[in-house]
Scaffold this active site. Structure first.
Site, PDB file in Angstrom:
ATOM      1  N   GLU A   1       5.329  -3.557   1.073  1.00  0.00           N
ATOM      2  CA  GLU A   1       5.826  -3.256  -0.419  1.00  0.00           C
ATOM      3  C   GLU A   1       4.932  -1.881  -0.612  1.00  0.00           C
ATOM      4  O   GLU A   1       3.849  -1.349  -0.908  1.00  0.00           O
ATOM      5  CB  GLU A   1       4.649  -4.246  -1.105  1.00  0.00           C
ATOM      6  CG  GLU A   1       5.802  -5.408  -0.949  1.00  0.00           C
ATOM      7  CD  GLU A   1       6.790  -5.872  -2.128  1.00  0.00           C
ATOM      8  OE1 GLU A   1       7.414  -4.984  -2.411  1.00  0.00           O
ATOM      9  OE2 GLU A   1       7.529  -6.692  -1.994  1.00  0.00           O
TER      10      GLU A   1
ATOM     11  N   GLY B   1       0.924  -1.268  -0.016  1.00  0.00           N
ATOM     12  CA  GLY B   1       0.370   0.009   0.084  1.00  0.00           C
ATOM     13  C   GLY B   1       0.888   1.346  -0.306  1.00  0.00           C
ATOM     14  O   GLY B   1       1.872   1.266  -0.278  1.00  0.00           O
TER      15      GLY B   1
ATOM     16  N   CYS C   1       1.564   0.378  -9.334  1.00  0.00           N
ATOM     17  CA  CYS C   1       2.832   1.440  -8.482  1.00  0.00           C
ATOM     18  C   CYS C   1       4.042   1.335  -9.024  1.00  0.00           C
ATOM     19  O   CYS C   1       4.861   2.879  -8.531  1.00  0.00           O
ATOM     20  CB  CYS C   1       2.748   0.524  -6.817  1.00  0.00           C
ATOM     21  SG  CYS C   1       3.576  -1.246  -7.661  1.00  0.00           S
TER      22      CYS C   1
HETATM   23  P1  NAD Z   1      -3.352   2.461   1.761  1.00  0.00           P
HETATM   24  O1  NAD Z   1      -2.190   2.259   1.256  1.00  0.00           O
HETATM   25  O2  NAD Z   1      -4.484   3.343   1.439  1.00  0.00           O
HETATM   26  O3  NAD Z   1      -3.940   0.646   1.635  1.00  0.00           O
HETATM   27  C1  NAD Z   1      -3.405  -0.030   1.971  1.00  0.00           C
HETATM   28  C2  NAD Z   1      -4.557  -1.316   3.014  1.00  0.00           C
HETATM   29  O4  NAD Z   1      -3.899  -0.890   4.184  1.00  0.00           O
HETATM   30  C3  NAD Z   1      -6.009  -1.511   2.485  1.00  0.00           C
HETATM   31  O5  NAD Z   1      -5.741  -2.961   2.564  1.00  0.00           O
HETATM   32  C4  NAD Z   1      -6.894  -0.546   3.346  1.00  0.00           C
HETATM   33  O6  NAD Z   1      -7.549  -0.828   3.910  1.00  0.00           O
HETATM   34  C5  NAD Z   1      -5.144  -0.671   4.870  1.00  0.00           C
HETATM   35  N1  NAD Z   1      -5.276   1.009   5.480  1.00  0.00           N
HETATM   36  C6  NAD Z   1      -5.452   2.366   4.949  1.00  0.00           C
HETATM   37  N2  NAD Z   1      -5.770   2.741   6.226  1.00  0.00           N
HETATM   38  C7  NAD Z   1      -5.457   2.583   6.939  1.00  0.00           C
HETATM   39  C8  NAD Z   1      -4.865   2.734   8.551  1.00  0.00           C
HETATM   40  N3  NAD Z   1      -5.342   4.545   8.779  1.00  0.00           N
HETATM   41  N4  NAD Z   1      -4.609   2.118   9.597  1.00  0.00           N
HETATM   42  C9  NAD Z   1      -4.555   0.315   8.668  1.00  0.00           C
HETATM   43  N5  NAD Z   1      -4.831   0.213   7.777  1.00  0.00           N
HETATM   44  C10 NAD Z   1      -5.419   1.065   6.465  1.00  0.00           C
HETATM   45  O7  NAD Z   1      -3.074   2.461  -0.283  1.00  0.00           O
HETATM   46  P2  NAD Z   1      -3.813   1.725  -1.521  1.00  0.00           P
HETATM   47  O8  NAD Z   1      -4.766   3.102  -1.561  1.00  0.00           O
HETATM   48  O9  NAD Z   1      -4.996   1.191  -1.220  1.00  0.00           O
HETATM   49  O10 NAD Z   1      -2.616   1.089  -2.576  1.00  0.00           O
HETATM   50  C11 NAD Z   1      -2.646   2.772  -3.129  1.00  0.00           C
HETATM   51  C12 NAD Z   1      -1.012   2.908  -2.876  1.00  0.00           C
HETATM   52  O11 NAD Z   1      -0.613   1.153  -2.423  1.00  0.00           O
HETATM   53  C13 NAD Z   1      -0.238   3.311  -3.668  1.00  0.00           C
HETATM   54  O12 NAD Z   1       0.215   4.066  -2.861  1.00  0.00           O
HETATM   55  C14 NAD Z   1       0.997   1.803  -4.316  1.00  0.00           C
HETATM   56  O13 NAD Z   1       1.800   2.431  -5.115  1.00  0.00           O
HETATM   57  C15 NAD Z   1       1.165   1.297  -3.646  1.00  0.00           C
HETATM   58  N6  NAD Z   1       1.114  -0.281  -4.315  1.00  0.00           N
HETATM   59  C16 NAD Z   1       2.097  -0.470  -3.529  1.00  0.00           C
HETATM   60  C17 NAD Z   1       2.588  -2.033  -4.777  1.00  0.00           C
HETATM   61  C18 NAD Z   1       3.899  -1.971  -4.429  1.00  0.00           C
HETATM   62  O14 NAD Z   1       3.921  -4.042  -4.798  1.00  0.00           O
HETATM   63  N7  NAD Z   1       5.013  -1.501  -4.275  1.00  0.00           N
HETATM   64  C19 NAD Z   1       1.447  -2.561  -5.214  1.00  0.00           C
HETATM   65  C20 NAD Z   1       0.380  -1.648  -5.599  1.00  0.00           C
HETATM   66  C21 NAD Z   1       0.566  -0.761  -4.715  1.00  0.00           C
END
Ligand code: NAD
Length: 469
Positions: free
Chosen positions: A226, A204, A260
């Site tokens: 990641e 995320g 990402c």
């Molecule tokens: P996010 O960080 O908002 O959410 C990821 C996960 O965390 C979800 O399951 C969500 O429910 C949980 N989450 C959200 N807020 C939270 C909090 N305050 N406390 C605890 N858990 C929480 O990310 P997103 O919007 O779902 O995805 C986009 C991001 O992910 C982008 O920054 C992207 O670059 C990154 N990403 C990275 C990869 C990689 O492989 N490196 C792959 C895909 C996406």
């Protein structure tokens, strides 16, 4: 016979009650019982995953279409095939990966047996994002199950349809005493993270990555993060503009830019920019037609919130391609921006949409300097006809992944590790790297119960020995 439909802790929580406690306790007990350790059990879980993918292909394609406007073909190439490859590769190699690895010996340990045992951590938590909601849930899951762990998967609440399929259908294919899907947004995930896990695998944003790591630190739980960020894409003056434009436009707009590892911005000279802009226009028209909003091959932005954020970015610099948006359809046109300032939001935050800013640099050195002044990206792209220039970019910068004259095809390979460095994350997975990530590498030395004479030499008093020195 498969067990019935699973319950989904977290979906209906009663105030004051811990919705996760019972599930986590059940999984912990299963791990302690040792049932996840045998190769046969692990292989059965992986076969279950494989069957889940095959038997529910259409259901998954429909869910991905609802969440992200993905066509069946797009779902196939960007999610289903990648998951299936990871499962198949793990099944083929499981026995080899599980074998103890012999360690080299020194004089003192010649008669001992020395090896590395790959043992499961125990109870693993996988938190996944919405942009590839299937692949980024099942990819890590393959490694965690192959390594013999019990697993709690918490998919993103934003990709709702895929989340529902994962919660309702996937557990039927796995041993439910060892695997559970739990549901929830930030608040519920915060409560989940109060529990002790033996490993946390998070995909995320860097912002939430910090929250996850802080929660893990309370229990000294190891993590893989990641994360994302801004991925630079350097274009040398000697490139064929159309070839570069085809590749950059394709990988920028893949999954509507919500990837990402997508090239986030281009670094090139003003002269190359003058050639690249019409070439990008030609590539975009070739891929998505004159009105990309009508193209079945361009998706939509995941939510109103992200749409508003992206629409705001369209006012940075000067639009030379695209720039249209339609709120009712969550549509953002493939867009190219020039004359952007480094201080503008489009150059400050991860774009995560079909918008490509171009920043001018005068030389390869200046591009390298620009990249090194920023956080280490998840991916770095260098386009040049000179292999020396590509090599220089590789040698003098750092990033999670690197590609010369190509987009993010590296992530389709089970032979390469996938992961970030610095702000873009820590740890790696895919192929055997997944198995290793979810295994504790235990150093083992088994000595002889007798042969005490050989040990006597190391016992005190040392006075005799010291006199001889
Ligand atoms: P996010 O960080 O908002 O959410 C990821 C996960 O965390 C979800 O399951 C969500 O429910 C949980 N989450 C959200 N807020 C939270 C909090 N305050 N406390 C605890 N858990 C929480 O990310 P997103 O919007 O779902 O995805 C986009 C991001 O992910 C982008 O920054 C992207 O670059 C990154 N990403 C990275 C990869 C990689 O492989 N490196 C792959 C895909 C996406």
């Amino acid at each position: 016979k498969r067990p019935g439909s699973a319950k989904h802790p977290g979906s209906e929580s009663t105030p004051g009650m811990d919705p996760f406690a019972d599930t986590l306790q059940r999984l912990r007990e299963a791990f302690v019982s040792g049932r996840t350790r045998p190769a046969k059990f692990r292989a059965a879980q992986l076969k279950g995953l494989s069957l889940f993918l095959q038997e529910n292909k259409q259901l998954l394609q429909e869910a991905l279409a609802q969440d992200l406007y993905k066509t069946a073909f797009h779902s196939e190439v960007s999610e289903l095939i990648l998951c299936q490859n990871q499962v198949d590769f793990a099944l083929r190699n499981l026995h080899t990966w599980m074998k103890d690895e012999p360690g080299a010996k020194n004089l003192m340990t010649q008669l001992d047996s020395v090896f590395i045992r790959k043992e499961p951590f125990g109870l693993v938590l996988i938190l996944s994002p919405w942009n590839y909601p299937l692949n980024l849930s099942l990819g890590p899951l393959v490694g965690a199950l192959a390594a013999g762990n019990c697993v709690v998967l918490k998919p993103s609440e934003i990709s709702k349809s895929t989340m529902k399929v994962l919660a309702k259908v996937l557990p039927r294919y796995l041993d439910q005493s060892c695997f559970a899907v739990v549901l929830g947004g930030p608040e519920e995930t915060g409560r989940l993270l109060e529990h002790k896990f033996d490993y946390i695998f998070f995909t995320g944003s860097p912002r939430v990555g910090k929250i996850v790591m802080a929660a893990a630190a309370k229990h000294l739980t190891p993590v893989t993060l990641e994360l994302g960020g801004k991925n630079p894409c350097y274009v040398d003056d000697n490139c064929d503009p159309q070839t570069v434009a085809n590749r950059v436009a394709f990988f920028r707009c893949f999954n509507t830019g919500q990837t990402c590892v997508a090239p986030d911005y281009v670094l090139c000279s003003p002269e190359m920019q003058a050639k690249l802009v019409p070439a990008l226009q030609s590539a975009i028209t070739r891929f998505y037609g004159n009105d990309p909003q009508r193209s079945p091959d361009l998706g939509r932005i995941i939510s109103q919130k992200h749409f508003q954020r992206l629409r705001g970015l369209l006012s940075c610099g000067r639009v030379v391609i695209g720039g249209q948006s339609d709120e009712s359809d969550l549509y953002i046109a493939p867009t190219v921006l020039v004359d952007v300032k480094e201080t503008e939001p489009v150059m400050q935050e991860e774009i995560f949409g079909p918008i490509l800013p171009i920043v001018n640099v005068r030389s390869l050195d200046q591009a390298i300097d620009f990249i090194n002044r920023r956080e280490k990206p998840l991916a770095l792209y260098a386009f040049s006809n000179s292999s020396q220039a590509v090599k220089q970019m590789l040698d003098r910068t750092s990033s999670g992944n690197f590609a010369g004259n190509q987009g993010f095809t590296f992530l389709t390979l089970t032979s390469l590790p996938f992961g970030g460095v610095g702000q873009s994350g820590m740890g790696r997975y895919h192929g055997k790297f997944s198995f290793d990530t979810f295994s504790h590498h235990r150093a083992c030395l088994l000595s002889h119960p007798g042969l005490e004479m050989l040990n006597n030499i190391r016992y005190p008093p040392y006075s005799d020995f010291e006199q001889k020195l």
